[in-house]
Design a protein around this motif. Sequence first.
Motif, PDB file in Angstrom:
ATOM      1  N   MET A  37       0.809  -1.555  -0.148  1.00 36.32           N
ATOM      2  CA  MET A  37       0.050   0.282   0.150  1.00 36.32           C
ATOM      3  C   MET A  37       0.498   1.060   0.198  1.00 36.32           C
ATOM      4  N   THR A  38       0.934   1.893  -0.873  1.00 36.22           N
ATOM      5  CA  THR A  38       1.240   3.317  -0.915  1.00 36.22           C
ATOM      6  C   THR A  38       1.029   5.014   0.232  1.00 36.22           C
ATOM      7  N   ASN A  39       1.040   5.655   0.370  1.00 34.50           N
ATOM      8  CA  ASN A  39       1.017   6.263   1.435  1.00 34.50           C
ATOM      9  C   ASN A  39       0.319   7.572   0.028  1.00 34.50           C
ATOM     10  N   ASP A  40      -0.921   7.801   0.494  1.00 35.47           N
ATOM     11  CA  ASP A  40      -1.696   8.675  -0.952  1.00 35.47           C
ATOM     12  C   ASP A  40      -0.810  10.335  -1.075  1.00 35.47           C
ATOM     13  N   LEU A  41      -0.290  10.712  -1.700  1.00 40.07           N
ATOM     14  CA  LEU A  41      -0.026  12.487  -2.018  1.00 40.07           C
ATOM     15  C   LEU A  41      -0.473  13.052  -3.041  1.00 40.07           C
ATOM     16  N   SER A  42      -1.672  12.179  -3.597  1.00 40.05           N
ATOM     17  CA  SER A  42      -2.599  13.237  -4.917  1.00 40.05           C
ATOM     18  C   SER A  42      -2.581  14.595  -4.311  1.00 40.05           C
ATOM     19  N   GLY A  43      -2.314  14.927  -5.229  1.00 38.06           N
ATOM     20  CA  GLY A  43      -3.066  16.917  -5.314  1.00 38.06           C
ATOM     21  C   GLY A  43      -2.083  17.758  -4.532  1.00 38.06           C
ATOM     22  N   LYS A  44      -1.290  17.060  -3.996  1.00 42.45           N
ATOM     23  CA  LYS A  44      -0.567  17.675  -2.666  1.00 42.45           C
ATOM     24  C   LYS A  44       0.980  17.802  -3.950  1.00 42.45           C
ATOM     25  N   THR A  45       1.720  20.062  -3.114  1.00 43.39           N
ATOM     26  CA  THR A  45       3.250  19.426  -3.142  1.00 43.39           C
ATOM     27  C   THR A  45       3.821  19.721  -2.058  1.00 43.39           C
ATOM     28  N   ALA A  46       5.323  19.227  -2.380  1.00 40.84           N
ATOM     29  CA  ALA A  46       5.879  18.983  -1.452  1.00 40.84           C
ATOM     30  C   ALA A  46       7.299  19.060  -1.421  1.00 40.84           C
ATOM     31  N   VAL A  47       7.848  20.893  -0.697  1.00 40.48           N
ATOM     32  CA  VAL A  47       9.313  21.292  -1.001  1.00 40.48           C
ATOM     33  C   VAL A  47       9.820  20.719  -0.503  1.00 40.48           C
ATOM     34  N   VAL A  48      11.146  19.620  -1.309  1.00 40.80           N
ATOM     35  CA  VAL A  48      12.130  18.918  -0.698  1.00 40.80           C
ATOM     36  C   VAL A  48      13.247  19.408  -0.771  1.00 40.80           C
ATOM     37  N   THR A  49      14.531  19.591   0.148  1.00 40.00           N
ATOM     38  CA  THR A  49      15.475  20.219   0.345  1.00 40.00           C
ATOM     39  C   THR A  49      16.673  19.003  -0.224  1.00 40.00           C
ATOM     40  N   GLY A  50      17.982  19.162   0.261  1.00 44.47           N
ATOM     41  CA  GLY A  50      18.930  18.465  -0.107  1.00 44.47           C
ATOM     42  C   GLY A  50      18.411  17.053  -0.822  1.00 44.47           C
ATOM     43  N   ALA A  51      17.574  17.827  -2.591  1.00 50.64           N
ATOM     44  CA  ALA A  51      16.873  16.673  -2.826  1.00 50.64           C
ATOM     45  C   ALA A  51      17.441  16.362  -4.441  1.00 50.64           C
ATOM     46  N   SER A  52      19.364  16.548  -4.894  1.00 50.65           N
ATOM     47  CA  SER A  52      20.162  16.085  -5.762  1.00 50.65           C
ATOM     48  C   SER A  52      20.722  14.730  -5.899  1.00 50.65           C
ATOM     49  N   ARG A  53      20.201  14.398  -3.826  1.00 50.84           N
ATOM     50  CA  ARG A  53      21.203  12.755  -4.252  1.00 50.84           C
ATOM     51  C   ARG A  53      20.927  12.109  -3.298  1.00 50.84           C
ATOM     52  N   GLY A  54      21.319  11.038  -2.916  1.00 45.26           N
ATOM     53  CA  GLY A  54      20.922  10.445  -1.643  1.00 45.26           C
ATOM     54  C   GLY A  54      19.639  10.132  -1.278  1.00 45.26           C
ATOM     55  N   LEU A  55      19.496  10.883  -0.167  1.00 41.23           N
ATOM     56  CA  LEU A  55      18.225  10.171   0.493  1.00 41.23           C
ATOM     57  C   LEU A  55      17.268  11.161  -0.244  1.00 41.23           C
ATOM     58  N   GLY A  56      17.277  12.553  -0.131  1.00 40.23           N
ATOM     59  CA  GLY A  56      16.391  13.462  -0.470  1.00 40.23           C
ATOM     60  C   GLY A  56      16.026  12.866  -1.729  1.00 40.23           C
TER      61      GLY A  56
END
Length: 250
Positions: A1-20
């Motif tokens: 089961m996935t966590n439904d995030l449809s319709g959301k907008t998320a800012v993710v910092t440190g997204a260029s590699r690794g965990l982000g």
Amino acid sequence: MTNDLSGKTAVVTGASRGLGAEIAHTFAHAGSRVILLARSSDQLQSLAAELPNDPAMIVTDLSQPDSWQNAAEQVNNLGHDIDILVNNAGTGAHTTMADMQAADFDQVMMVNVRNLVLLTHALTPKLVATRGSVVNISSVASQSGLVGHVAYSTSKGAVEAFTRNAAIDLGRYGVRVNAVAPRLIDDGMWKHAFDTGTDREATMSRMGNLIPLEGRWGSAADIAEAVSWLASERAGYITGQVLRVDGGMK
Ligand code: NAP
């Protein structure tokens, strides 16, 4: 089961590699638009090209005193509502008590604490408007310490204190604030260590002996799953918590 995030907008910092990058990937495939933030524009661009739901990118260096304002301005200029902020960008410096340099300590605190707190502050109006959610990426080093990383461990202790206090302040607006504290993850900072000379096999085997859950190191996906759950409405009554994702290792 996935966590439904449809319709959301998320800012993710440190997204260029690794965990982000893995968090951004997981969020996008759970239906969220992601706003990817880091310094490495090429890496952000390649990731954005792979992701669904119209991702955006913000290139900024969070080690500068005013970069929280710059980052918030760029987010605001995109004109989207913001439902989720994942404060994942992080850095370390080899700073034992004996050889610590003030500049190294300041840089770690700038990226890991000051700009994390102030970026969250700057995006608070947007998060209040959506009754949104913040997930900070800490580290179990906040509790256990890490040889030669006194600045890093100190910064992660502050991230966890901030998480608890921000949850109290923002709870009245319906905004939840939690943290995920990873332990040994076979990606990100450890990948860098293995790529630059640390013996992967020997290290994984020696430290794996200390991990109760089958001696298995965590993956970036293990962290991304915990973050997406905390960010999703399925964790709607959970706030002010630090979730250790550590395979049972104390
Ligand atoms: P990583 O591979 O080194 O990634 C760090 C990310 O932060 C990169 O995207 C990097 O992007 C960004 N970043 C670093 N300095 C920045 C700056 N000055 N301005 C803007 N962005 C910056 O490390 P990781 O392992 O994925 O770490 C992600 C988070 O997990 C960190 O908060 C770390 O403390 C935490 N963590 C990791 C582990 C682990 O085992 N891997 C364990 C515990 C906690 P650019 O270089 O492109 O700017």
